[in-house]
Motif scaffolding. Structure first.
Motif, PDB file in Angstrom:
ATOM      1  N   GLY A  25      85.701  32.192  10.243  1.00 29.55           N
ATOM      2  CA  GLY A  25      85.890  31.244   9.153  1.00 29.55           C
ATOM      3  C   GLY A  25      86.918  31.611   8.107  1.00 29.55           C
ATOM      4  N   MET A  26      87.928  32.381   8.458  1.00 29.23           N
ATOM      5  CA  MET A  26      88.883  32.836   7.459  1.00 29.23           C
ATOM      6  C   MET A  26      89.716  31.659   6.944  1.00 29.23           C
ATOM      7  SD  MET A  26      89.793  36.493   9.271  1.00 29.23           S
ATOM      8  CE  MET A  26      91.468  36.109   9.258  1.00 29.23           C
ATOM      9  N   VAL A  27      89.715  31.465   5.619  1.00 33.31           N
ATOM     10  CA  VAL A  27      90.395  30.318   5.027  1.00 33.31           C
ATOM     11  C   VAL A  27      90.806  30.687   3.597  1.00 33.31           C
ATOM     12  CG1 VAL A  27      88.225  29.267   4.250  1.00 33.31           C
ATOM     13  CG2 VAL A  27      90.230  27.832   4.574  1.00 33.31           C
ATOM     14  N   TYR A  28      91.913  30.136   3.155  1.00 30.10           N
ATOM     15  CA  TYR A  28      92.423  30.374   1.800  1.00 30.10           C
ATOM     16  C   TYR A  28      92.157  29.129   0.966  1.00 30.10           C
ATOM     17  CZ  TYR A  28      95.749  31.553  -1.929  1.00 30.10           C
ATOM     18  OH  TYR A  28      96.334  31.837  -3.134  1.00 30.10           O
ATOM     19  N   ALA A  29      91.514  29.299  -0.194  1.00 31.32           N
ATOM     20  CA  ALA A  29      91.186  28.153  -1.043  1.00 31.32           C
ATOM     21  C   ALA A  29      91.106  28.589  -2.504  1.00 31.32           C
ATOM     22  CB  ALA A  29      89.859  27.525  -0.613  1.00 31.32           C
ATOM     23  N   GLY A  80      83.071  31.433  14.799  1.00 35.68           N
ATOM     24  CA  GLY A  80      83.709  30.142  14.597  1.00 35.68           C
ATOM     25  C   GLY A  80      84.764  30.240  13.519  1.00 35.68           C
ATOM     26  N   SER A  81      85.063  29.121  12.886  1.00 35.48           N
ATOM     27  CA  SER A  81      86.168  29.063  11.937  1.00 35.48           C
ATOM     28  C   SER A  81      85.836  28.090  10.824  1.00 35.48           C
ATOM     29  CB  SER A  81      87.459  28.638  12.648  1.00 35.48           C
ATOM     30  OG  SER A  81      87.270  27.427  13.356  1.00 35.48           O
ATOM     31  N   CYS A  82      86.661  28.098   9.776  1.00 41.21           N
ATOM     32  CA  CYS A  82      86.533  27.161   8.671  1.00 41.21           C
ATOM     33  C   CYS A  82      87.832  26.410   8.472  1.00 41.21           C
ATOM     34  CB  CYS A  82      86.187  27.884   7.366  1.00 41.21           C
ATOM     35  SG  CYS A  82      84.442  28.264   7.163  1.00 41.21           S
ATOM     36  N   ALA A 271      88.800  40.491  18.597  1.00 37.91           N
ATOM     37  CA  ALA A 271      88.381  39.204  18.021  1.00 37.91           C
ATOM     38  C   ALA A 271      89.220  38.814  16.812  1.00 37.91           C
ATOM     39  CB  ALA A 271      86.897  39.241  17.648  1.00 37.91           C
ATOM     40  N   ALA A 272      90.481  39.245  16.784  1.00 38.87           N
ATOM     41  CA  ALA A 272      91.346  38.959  15.635  1.00 38.87           C
ATOM     42  C   ALA A 272      91.714  37.483  15.589  1.00 38.87           C
ATOM     43  CB  ALA A 272      92.608  39.815  15.707  1.00 38.87           C
ATOM     44  N   VAL A 273      91.653  36.899  14.393  1.00 36.08           N
ATOM     45  CA  VAL A 273      92.013  35.497  14.174  1.00 36.08           C
ATOM     46  C   VAL A 273      92.751  35.372  12.842  1.00 36.08           C
ATOM     47  CG1 VAL A 273      90.208  34.422  15.584  1.00 36.08           C
ATOM     48  CG2 VAL A 273      89.695  35.094  13.231  1.00 36.08           C
ATOM     49  N   THR A 274      93.300  34.176  12.593  1.00 40.86           N
ATOM     50  CA  THR A 274      94.154  33.947  11.428  1.00 40.86           C
ATOM     51  C   THR A 274      93.455  33.116  10.365  1.00 40.86           C
ATOM     52  OG1 THR A 274      95.113  31.985  12.482  1.00 40.86           O
ATOM     53  CG2 THR A 274      96.265  34.076  12.799  1.00 40.86           C
ATOM     54  N   PHE A 275      93.985  33.236   9.133  1.00 38.71           N
ATOM     55  CA  PHE A 275      93.525  32.407   8.023  1.00 38.71           C
ATOM     56  C   PHE A 275      94.031  30.974   8.181  1.00 38.71           C
ATOM     57  CE2 PHE A 275      93.025  36.511   5.916  1.00 38.71           C
ATOM     58  CZ  PHE A 275      91.873  36.312   5.160  1.00 38.71           C
ATOM     59  N   GLN A 276      93.172  30.029   7.914  1.00 34.52           N
ATOM     60  CA  GLN A 276      93.568  28.633   7.833  1.00 34.52           C
ATOM     61  C   GLN A 276      94.026  28.331   6.395  1.00 34.52           C
ATOM     62  OE1 GLN A 276      92.062  25.718   6.334  1.00 34.52           O
ATOM     63  NE2 GLN A 276      93.172  24.194   7.514  1.00 34.52           N
TER      64      GLN A 276
END
Length: 467
Positions: A25-29, A80-82, A271-276
């Motif tokens: 769920g990595m996300v910038y807000a 999962g992701s955000c 399991a590396a993923v990126t920020f949305q």
């Protein structure tokens, strides 16, 4: 007399207590980077998964927030992701207060049925699960998990990619609630085959225009693991990437590399993923290894599981074709107060530090302590090695002790002058060699902190401290 070492890192994220694995769920807000993660708050080993939650403004210093998602009647909360739903396509919020949508896998612990669910938040801390879950049902397919949402610029809607056995599948939606399958991609036609996990798909600009990257973490078949004793098959779990295009329905592998493309040549980045919701592409991975994470000697320090530092990605054209290049994100201010190291041994005044070095030929960088423990980073004309075989504790698990796990190696991407960046933080070493084209992440567990750093050969290095 040997002293007991505290292994909890200073700038690498760790859970407040007990077990953690995949970043989610990595996300910038609103000026904050949100990190959710696979979390079992009751013990220092894997258990019924929750989503832990933390935020940061600088990607180095984290604030723990309350657990975001708990197991329910559909199961525990897998990866999962955000997405920050800016246009309020879901209808859960408003344009003035867009909702944050978590898209995750519900895993039934009895039947092992995996389905996709969503939850939403208007304050970006407390989540309400959607009454219509699951939003992508499953009639019994095993290994159907880890949805990663991204904006689809061709269809002007949201898409997601999720792991489905030996394939990844693509879905699209205009409201984040109703999803339609649009395509699939099979890992292993080029690269490594096996069970897919934690995919991610995103565009990057290059000198030849936009290209898309598909990242897939892989569980290799037991009969293939270690078969060739090389950098690609030596572990049960490894992450690879593909470079190509996205047609709005699925990913197309246009590069068709003859060898697997790895975003990390070390043992401890999965399991590396990126920020949305970021213009740049910034990745964080789980800095551990499924083969030995449950036995890692960090439980006495109050945790098991750590994340890599954030890494910004670019696609760089090389003699072998386009490759991902990485740089640390958030360390710039610390690097500004670096100081040069002399050739030979230099004293260390902290067990959390960074190094930036210009490599003009071949050379070696070594960390050591008075107990005879050491880590050795060697640059030759042909390859780069990170040798942790004598770094510290190793008998806690048989795979960790293996020669193939202890000696991490990768071919040189740049034969002439290049830069190497190194971060060492208590028990985790990250190396970005060959201008970031050749990364390594490895865990080490010295019985006492390293006291000296040695630099030899055609390397000019500068040191900085992380705290």
């Amino acid at each position: 007399m040997q002293t007991k070492n505290n292994y909890r890192p200073v700038v690498h994220f760790t859970p407040p207590a007990n077990w953690m694995n995949d970043p989610n769920g990595m996300v910038y807000a609103n000026g904050r980077y949100h990190l959710f993660y696979q979390y079992y708050p009751a013990a220092p080993y894997w258990g019924p998964m929750h989503w832990g939650h933390a935020v940061t403004r600088d990607l180095l210093h984290w604030e723990h927030l309350p657990t975001a998602l708990y197991p329910d009647e559909l199961g525990c909360i897998f990866s999962g992701s955000c997405v920050l739903d800016k246009e309020n396509l879901s209808g859960f919020g408003s344009l003035e207060n867009p909702p944050m949508i978590a898209v995750y896998t519900s895993h039934n612990t009895t039947t092992h049925l995996e389905q996709q669910s969503i939850a939403y938040s208007l304050d970006y801390e407390h989540f309400e699960k959607y009454y219509g879950n699951p939003i992508i049902a499953n009639e019994g397919q095993p290994d159907f998990r880890d949805p990663k949402v991204f904006w689809n610029p061709i269809k002007q809607c949201y898409s997601l990619v999720l792991a489905a056995g030996k394939n990844v599948e693509f879905y699209s939606s205009r409201n984040l609630k109703d999803w339609e399958k649009t395509g699939e991609f099979q890992a292993g036609i080029h690269g490594l085959g096996g069970i897919c996990e934690c995919p991610d798909c995103f565009p990057l600009q290059t000198e030849d225009g936009e290209k898309w990257v598909l990242i897939i973490s892989m569980i290799l078949p037991p009969e293939e693991t270690g078969k060739e004793n090389n950098a690609f098959d030596r572990m049960s779990h490894i992450t690879q990437y593909y470079i190509g295009s996205f047609d709005g329905n699925t990913f197309i592998d246009t590069e068709k590399s003859d060898i697997p493309l790895l975003p990390d040549f070390g043992t401890d980045n999965y399991a590396a993923v990126t920020f949305q919701n970021l213009d740049e592409k910034v990745m964080i991975g789980w800095a551990d290894n499924w083969d030995y994470a449950a036995q890692a000697p960090t439980a006495d320090s109050g945790f098991r599981g750590k994340m890599t530092l954030a890494r910004e990605m670019k696609l760089v054209k090389t003699e072998q074709g386009y490759r991902l290049s990485f740089s640390f994100k958030g360390t710039e201010a610390l690097e500004a107060v670096s100081f040069p190291l002399a050739q030979g041994d230099n004293r260390l005044h902290s067990d959390t530090f960074g190094l930036k070095a210009a490599v003009k030929g071949t050379g070696k960088i070594v960390f050591r302590n008075s107990s005879g423990e050491f880590v050795e980073i060697t640059v030759t004309e042909e390859e780069i090695t990170v040798d942790r075989r004598h770094a510290g504790q190793s008998s806690f698990q048989q795979d960790y002790e293996k020669e193939s796990y202890g000696l991490n190696r990768a071919p040189r991407q740049l034969r002439d002058s290049s830069e190497i960046e190194i971060i060492f933080d208590k028990c985790i070493l990250e190396v970005l060699a060959d201008n970031g084209l050749t990364p390594f992440t490895v865990s080490v567990f010295p019985l006492q902190p390293y006291e000296k750093i040695g630099v030899t050969g055609d390397i000019q290095a500068k040191l900085f401290y992380l705290c």
